[in-house]
Design a protein around this motif. Sequence first.
Motif, mmCIF file in Angstrom:
data_model
loop_
_atom_site.group_PDB
_atom_site.id
_atom_site.type_symbol
_atom_site.label_atom_id
_atom_site.label_comp_id
_atom_site.label_asym_id
_atom_site.label_seq_id
_atom_site.Cartn_x
_atom_site.Cartn_y
_atom_site.Cartn_z
ATOM 1 N N SER A 80 0.837 -1.198 0.000
ATOM 2 C CA SER A 80 0.000 0.000 0.000
ATOM 3 C C SER A 80 0.873 1.250 0.000
ATOM 4 C CB SER A 80 -0.918 -0.010 1.221
ATOM 5 O OG SER A 80 -0.153 -0.047 2.414
ATOM 6 N N PRO A 81 0.408 2.343 -0.664
ATOM 7 C CA PRO A 81 1.205 3.571 -0.738
ATOM 8 C C PRO A 81 1.225 4.300 0.593
ATOM 9 C CG PRO A 81 -0.914 3.895 -1.789
ATOM 10 C CD PRO A 81 -0.854 2.445 -1.434
ATOM 11 N N ALA A 82 2.364 4.923 0.907
ATOM 12 C CA ALA A 82 2.505 5.665 2.158
ATOM 13 C C ALA A 82 3.048 7.065 1.941
ATOM 14 C CB ALA A 82 3.419 4.908 3.114
ATOM 15 N N GLY A 83 3.259 7.475 0.684
ATOM 16 C CA GLY A 83 3.774 8.807 0.407
ATOM 17 C C GLY A 83 4.448 8.873 -0.949
ATOM 18 N N LEU A 84 5.159 9.983 -1.178
ATOM 19 C CA LEU A 84 5.842 10.212 -2.445
ATOM 20 C C LEU A 84 7.251 10.730 -2.200
ATOM 21 C CD1 LEU A 84 3.228 11.941 -4.799
ATOM 22 C CD2 LEU A 84 4.145 9.644 -4.997
ATOM 23 N N ILE A 85 8.154 10.366 -3.105
ATOM 24 C CA ILE A 85 9.499 10.938 -3.171
ATOM 25 C C ILE A 85 9.540 11.862 -4.394
ATOM 26 C CG2 ILE A 85 11.944 10.475 -3.530
ATOM 27 C CD1 ILE A 85 11.178 9.568 -0.862
ATOM 28 N N ARG A 86 9.877 13.112 -4.182
ATOM 29 C CA ARG A 86 10.013 14.077 -5.286
ATOM 30 C C ARG A 86 11.503 14.232 -5.587
ATOM 31 N NH1 ARG A 86 10.816 19.590 -6.379
ATOM 32 N NH2 ARG A 86 9.394 20.471 -7.953
ATOM 33 N N VAL A 87 11.906 13.918 -6.817
ATOM 34 C CA VAL A 87 13.306 13.978 -7.225
ATOM 35 C C VAL A 87 13.442 14.968 -8.375
ATOM 36 C CG1 VAL A 87 15.290 12.687 -8.077
ATOM 37 C CG2 VAL A 87 13.649 11.569 -6.572
ATOM 38 N N GLN A 88 14.224 15.997 -8.153
ATOM 39 C CA GLN A 88 14.511 16.971 -9.205
ATOM 40 C C GLN A 88 16.019 17.162 -9.264
ATOM 41 O OE1 GLN A 88 12.661 20.838 -8.816
ATOM 42 N NE2 GLN A 88 12.872 21.255 -10.985
ATOM 43 N N ASN A 89 16.635 16.521 -10.262
ATOM 44 C CA ASN A 89 18.095 16.474 -10.383
ATOM 45 C C ASN A 89 18.669 15.813 -9.131
ATOM 46 O OD1 ASN A 89 17.879 17.732 -12.892
ATOM 47 N ND2 ASN A 89 17.909 19.757 -11.976
ATOM 48 N N ASP A 90 19.451 16.553 -8.306
ATOM 49 C CA ASP A 90 20.020 15.950 -7.105
ATOM 50 C C ASP A 90 19.281 16.358 -5.839
ATOM 51 O OD1 ASP A 90 20.739 18.588 -7.088
ATOM 52 O OD2 ASP A 90 22.802 18.250 -6.409
ATOM 53 N N ARG A 91 18.115 17.004 -5.971
ATOM 54 C CA ARG A 91 17.342 17.438 -4.810
ATOM 55 C C ARG A 91 16.195 16.454 -4.564
ATOM 56 N NH1 ARG A 91 15.794 23.487 -6.057
ATOM 57 N NH2 ARG A 91 15.306 22.489 -8.033
ATOM 58 N N VAL A 92 16.130 15.944 -3.348
ATOM 59 C CA VAL A 92 15.166 14.899 -3.008
ATOM 60 C C VAL A 92 14.347 15.341 -1.795
ATOM 61 C CG1 VAL A 92 14.868 12.479 -2.393
ATOM 62 C CG2 VAL A 92 16.783 13.166 -3.859
ATOM 63 N N ARG A 93 13.025 15.089 -1.863
ATOM 64 C CA ARG A 93 12.135 15.454 -0.761
ATOM 65 C C ARG A 93 11.132 14.323 -0.535
ATOM 66 N NH1 ARG A 93 11.011 20.530 1.328
ATOM 67 N NH2 ARG A 93 9.087 20.719 2.535
ATOM 68 N N LEU A 94 10.987 13.891 0.719
ATOM 69 C CA LEU A 94 10.071 12.822 1.104
ATOM 70 C C LEU A 94 8.839 13.412 1.765
ATOM 71 C CD1 LEU A 94 9.167 9.931 1.834
ATOM 72 C CD2 LEU A 94 10.678 10.063 3.828
ATOM 73 N N SER A 95 7.642 13.061 1.256
ATOM 74 C CA SER A 95 6.374 13.471 1.852
ATOM 75 C C SER A 95 5.575 12.217 2.176
ATOM 76 C CB SER A 95 5.581 14.361 0.887
ATOM 77 O OG SER A 95 6.277 15.561 0.619
ATOM 78 N N LEU A 96 5.238 12.049 3.448
ATOM 79 C CA LEU A 96 4.509 10.873 3.904
ATOM 80 C C LEU A 96 3.027 11.173 4.022
ATOM 81 C CD1 LEU A 96 6.921 9.544 6.678
ATOM 82 C CD2 LEU A 96 6.629 8.649 4.371
ATOM 83 N N SER A 97 2.199 10.248 3.590
ATOM 84 C CA SER A 97 0.750 10.353 3.733
ATOM 85 C C SER A 97 0.230 9.388 4.796
ATOM 86 C CB SER A 97 0.066 10.066 2.398
ATOM 87 O OG SER A 97 0.387 8.767 1.941
ATOM 88 N N ALA A 98 1.116 8.581 5.382
ATOM 89 C CA ALA A 98 0.746 7.642 6.435
ATOM 90 C C ALA A 98 1.917 7.536 7.402
ATOM 91 C CB ALA A 98 0.415 6.263 5.851
ATOM 92 N N PRO A 99 1.645 7.258 8.681
ATOM 93 C CA PRO A 99 2.746 7.142 9.652
ATOM 94 C C PRO A 99 3.658 5.965 9.312
ATOM 95 C CG PRO A 99 0.617 7.368 10.767
ATOM 96 C CD PRO A 99 0.319 7.117 9.320
ATOM 97 N N VAL A 100 4.962 6.219 9.332
ATOM 98 C CA VAL A 100 5.960 5.168 9.072
ATOM 99 C C VAL A 100 7.033 5.267 10.151
ATOM 100 C CG1 VAL A 100 7.614 4.215 7.437
ATOM 101 C CG2 VAL A 100 5.539 5.309 6.594
ATOM 102 N N ARG A 101 7.231 4.200 10.909
ATOM 103 C CA ARG A 101 8.221 4.216 11.983
ATOM 104 C C ARG A 101 9.633 4.028 11.430
ATOM 105 N NH1 ARG A 101 6.425 4.071 17.078
ATOM 106 N NH2 ARG A 101 8.520 3.496 17.745
ATOM 107 N N GLY A 102 10.613 4.430 12.246
ATOM 108 C CA GLY A 102 12.002 4.170 11.915
ATOM 109 C C GLY A 102 12.684 5.334 11.228
ATOM 110 N N SER A 103 13.842 5.065 10.675
ATOM 111 C CA SER A 103 14.653 6.055 9.976
ATOM 112 C C SER A 103 14.691 5.739 8.490
ATOM 113 C CB SER A 103 16.075 6.074 10.551
ATOM 114 O OG SER A 103 16.668 4.797 10.449
ATOM 115 N N PHE A 104 15.086 6.751 7.690
ATOM 116 C CA PHE A 104 15.063 6.631 6.243
ATOM 117 C C PHE A 104 16.458 6.895 5.687
ATOM 118 C CE2 PHE A 104 11.063 8.143 7.872
ATOM 119 C CZ PHE A 104 10.134 7.292 7.299
#
Length: 267
Positions: A13-37
């Motif tokens: 099931s989906p929990a968010g999106l990763i936005r990648v633009q060249n070398d810039r990366v941003r993580l947006s979560l739509s559901a709680p996810v434990r731990g580190s990334f």
Amino acid sequence: MLCYWIVRLPDGSPAGLIRVQNDRVRLSLSAPVRGSFTLFSKTGAVPLVPESETRLPYPEALLGMDGDRVTCFAAAEHAAPLCEYRKRLSRLCTIHEKEPVQKPVPPVNEPFLSHAEVKDPPSPPESEANPDDISHFSRISVDSVSDTAREAQAFSLLLQRAEAFYTAYEGDPTNDMVQKKDSTVDASGGIDLFSQEFPGARWRYVDGTDVLPHYEGTWKQPNGPTLHILAVRGHAAPRPPRSLLGFTRYLRDRDGTGYWLRLTMLP
């Protein structure tokens, strides 16, 4: 170049999106996810915090871990399987554990304090919060994604479209990949593609909303059945992207452009 990866939980099931633009990366979560990334490239790895932009040249995968348990995974089409990034993360942790721990140097001429004078250590600043605390990540995600109702609505719409796109290409490979109404170039246009491998084949270009641009062709084999061919432009690799289910062959056209092919026999 701008692209998005879907962050998926172990159950798919989906929990968010990763936005990648060249070398810039941003993580947006739509559901709680434990731990580190951890964000990986072919040669490097850096930690990633939700809703904080991170830079890494040629990123290819994100792995979320809570101890020894995988909590989420996202990857580009050319990425390796999940198990490879677990091995790389395990090696990084082993290297860090082997680094010598430097003993603290006692201060010079510091007066002795009695037990009664010893004070509790100050609380760590909020920026040093435990990355394993799920409330910390939830607070960052809610405050950032919910800046305005318009941004929240746009993010939700983008997630729905991305999920619909991947669902269409991860389904049954025997189903039609596209709909005829999305065709923009008819076979009468005389598209010349793989003329040596499939001489006399008739091709048309297909594109449209939520449809991966590709070529669709039919070829009558000499003394054999007619083949239905789908050709999607892509990079050479040991195996096709996960989204191209049923595509088993990679060919280059005369101009050097490479394509992944799916061949099926027509009744």
